[in-house]
Write a protein that holds these residues in place. Structure first.
Motif, PDB file in Angstrom:
ATOM      1  N   GLY A  24      21.259 -20.992 -23.341  1.00  0.00           N
ATOM      2  CA  GLY A  24      20.739 -20.336 -22.137  1.00  0.00           C
ATOM      3  C   GLY A  24      21.335 -20.937 -20.876  1.00  0.00           C
ATOM      4  N   ALA A  25      21.505 -22.262 -20.880  1.00  0.00           N
ATOM      5  CA  ALA A  25      22.071 -22.953 -19.708  1.00  0.00           C
ATOM      6  C   ALA A  25      23.516 -22.501 -19.473  1.00  0.00           C
ATOM      7  N   ILE A  26      24.282 -22.393 -20.556  1.00  0.00           N
ATOM      8  CA  ILE A  26      25.688 -21.960 -20.444  1.00  0.00           C
ATOM      9  C   ILE A  26      25.751 -20.531 -19.895  1.00  0.00           C
ATOM     10  N   GLN A  27      24.885 -19.673 -20.417  1.00  0.00           N
ATOM     11  CA  GLN A  27      24.873 -18.278 -19.944  1.00  0.00           C
ATOM     12  C   GLN A  27      24.481 -18.209 -18.474  1.00  0.00           C
ATOM     13  N   ARG A  28      23.495 -18.995 -18.079  1.00  0.00           N
ATOM     14  CA  ARG A  28      23.041 -18.978 -16.690  1.00  0.00           C
ATOM     15  C   ARG A  28      24.136 -19.500 -15.754  1.00  0.00           C
ATOM     16  N   LEU A  29      24.826 -20.586 -16.163  1.00  0.00           N
ATOM     17  CA  LEU A  29      25.912 -21.123 -15.343  1.00  0.00           C
ATOM     18  C   LEU A  29      27.004 -20.076 -15.156  1.00  0.00           C
ATOM     19  N   ALA A  30      27.367 -19.389 -16.243  1.00  0.00           N
ATOM     20  CA  ALA A  30      28.412 -18.374 -16.163  1.00  0.00           C
ATOM     21  C   ALA A  30      27.991 -17.247 -15.214  1.00  0.00           C
ATOM     22  N   GLU A  31      26.705 -16.872 -15.293  1.00  0.00           N
ATOM     23  CA  GLU A  31      26.163 -15.843 -14.408  1.00  0.00           C
ATOM     24  C   GLU A  31      26.293 -16.251 -12.933  1.00  0.00           C
ATOM     25  N   LEU A  32      26.087 -17.543 -12.682  1.00  0.00           N
ATOM     26  CA  LEU A  32      26.157 -18.070 -11.303  1.00  0.00           C
ATOM     27  C   LEU A  32      27.598 -18.324 -10.867  1.00  0.00           C
ATOM     28  N   LYS A  33      28.559 -18.108 -11.777  1.00  0.00           N
ATOM     29  CA  LYS A  33      29.982 -18.383 -11.534  1.00  0.00           C
ATOM     30  C   LYS A  33      30.241 -19.891 -11.420  1.00  0.00           C
ATOM     31  N   LEU A  34      29.458 -20.651 -12.140  1.00  0.00           N
ATOM     32  CA  LEU A  34      29.741 -22.075 -12.310  1.00  0.00           C
ATOM     33  C   LEU A  34      30.415 -22.235 -13.669  1.00  0.00           C
ATOM     34  N   THR A  53      26.522 -28.460 -13.577  1.00  0.00           N
ATOM     35  CA  THR A  53      25.308 -29.282 -13.477  1.00  0.00           C
ATOM     36  C   THR A  53      25.216 -30.284 -14.636  1.00  0.00           C
ATOM     37  N   VAL A  54      24.540 -31.390 -14.373  1.00  0.00           N
ATOM     38  CA  VAL A  54      24.168 -32.327 -15.439  1.00  0.00           C
ATOM     39  C   VAL A  54      22.767 -31.909 -15.876  1.00  0.00           C
ATOM     40  N   GLY A  55      22.663 -31.391 -17.079  1.00  0.00           N
ATOM     41  CA  GLY A  55      21.404 -30.801 -17.526  1.00  0.00           C
ATOM     42  C   GLY A  55      21.371 -29.318 -17.176  1.00  0.00           C
ATOM     43  N   SER A  56      20.437 -28.595 -17.780  1.00  0.00           N
ATOM     44  CA  SER A  56      20.347 -27.143 -17.604  1.00  0.00           C
ATOM     45  C   SER A  56      19.934 -26.779 -16.185  1.00  0.00           C
ATOM     46  N   PRO A  57      20.527 -25.702 -15.632  1.00  0.00           N
ATOM     47  CA  PRO A  57      20.060 -25.218 -14.330  1.00  0.00           C
ATOM     48  C   PRO A  57      18.557 -24.933 -14.368  1.00  0.00           C
ATOM     49  N   ALA A  58      17.878 -25.171 -13.235  1.00  0.00           N
ATOM     50  CA  ALA A  58      16.430 -24.947 -13.168  1.00  0.00           C
ATOM     51  C   ALA A  58      16.089 -23.479 -13.428  1.00  0.00           C
ATOM     52  N   SER A  59      17.028 -22.597 -13.093  1.00  0.00           N
ATOM     53  CA  SER A  59      16.768 -21.157 -13.232  1.00  0.00           C
ATOM     54  C   SER A  59      17.159 -20.605 -14.601  1.00  0.00           C
ATOM     55  N   THR A  60      17.410 -21.481 -15.581  1.00  0.00           N
ATOM     56  CA  THR A  60      17.707 -21.005 -16.944  1.00  0.00           C
ATOM     57  C   THR A  60      16.470 -20.283 -17.488  1.00  0.00           C
TER      58      THR A  60
END
Ligand SMILES: [Zn+2]
Length: 277
Positions: free
Chosen positions: A24-34, A8-15
């Motif tokens: 937090g954005a990096i952790q959330r992306l990794a959780e989503l397998k992005l 994503t460009v910018g933090s995921p909305a669900s961060t």
């Protein structure tokens, strides 16, 4: 390894609020397998070197590839008085971005102010070359990527970005296919044949190996005769994403695809799911 990293460009909305921020954005992306994040430093570069070090460490730990979207207020065609301010925004994004682990710095190249693309590029290219020279003299290896822009009045046609890239080592386009589709304003640039032509031109100008390091922005888009109006969720738009992905796949392209749709991570996951394996 998949051909493309998606993110994503910018933090995921669900961060989540904690820890929040880029970590937090990096952790959330990794959780989503992005696996890619473009830090949205679009208003200003307001980050400390210490914070950059933390972002870099987390991105390495989670295997999330980092890029930076530099501030909107950059214009390679600014007046001589205004240019130093534009330049500082770009150079700050490159300096702090590199410290945060970014390999690529994406920026909007500017406006024609009614002049011809050729004459604007005569101003823009030496300015950009000098920026890259300074970065390299400071051992900063980031690639600066002028983005293809969605309005015909803006510097940033495919031709403009290819010319900057061909003339300056260290410059490569950021291919925003939503913008490329919106720019002519008539619904064209939305078919397998047209997408394949773009990929063909890219390889012809910059060499076949450059297709392995594409940096792509993607979303649905609404447009008028003058070009881009606003971004839309992929499936609420007319973007022929399957045709685009087929063209990328058949040319053996690789790199990153960053989602800029209003439903950021949802559409990033959708893209990742439908990309032909
Ligand atoms: Zn952009």
């Amino acid at each position: 390894m998949a051909d493309f990293r998606f993110g994503t460009v910018g933090s995921p909305a669900s961060t989540p609020a904690k820890p929040g921020g880029s970590v937090g954005a990096i952790q959330r992306l990794a959780e989503l397998k992005l696996s890619a994040l473009e830090l949205g430093w679009v208003q200003a570069v307001r980050v400390s070197e210490a914070t950059c070090a933390v972002i870099r460490a987390e991105a390495e730990k989670q295997d999330v590839a980092i890029s930076v979207h530099a501030p909107y207020f950059i214009n390679l065609n600014a007046s001589d008085e205004e240019w130093p301010k534009s330049r500082k925004r770009l150079m700050d994004a490159a300096h702090f971005g590199h410290l945060a682990g970014a390999t690529d710095i994406i920026f909007h190249p500017g406006s024609y102010f009614g002049a011809s693309p050729e004459s604007v590029l005569e101003t823009a290219i030496p300015r950009l070359r000098e920026c890259v020279d300074e970065l390299r003299s400071k051992d900063n290896p980031v690639i600066l990527r002028p983005e293809t822009m969605g309005k015909s009045a803006m510097l940033g046609s495919l031709t403009d970005t290819l010319q900057m890239s061909r003339e300056i080592p260290g410059i490569l386009p950021c291919l925003d296919f939503a913008h490329l589709h919106a720019r002519p304003g008539d619904g064209t640039v939305n078919s397998y044949v047209e997408f394949s032509q773009i990929i063909h031109d890219y390889a012809k100008e910059l060499g076949e190996p450059a297709l392995k390091h594409l940096h792509i922005h993607l979303s649905g888009i609404e447009y008028t005769a003058k070009g881009e109006k606003n971004h839309l969720p992929i499936q609420e738009s007319d973007l022929q994403i399957q045709e685009l992905f087929k063209a990328l796949r058949e040319a053996h392209c690789a790199g990153r695809i960053l989602c800029e749709s209003p439903i950021l991570e949802e559409d990033a996951l959708f893209m990742q799911k439908i990309y032909p394996g």
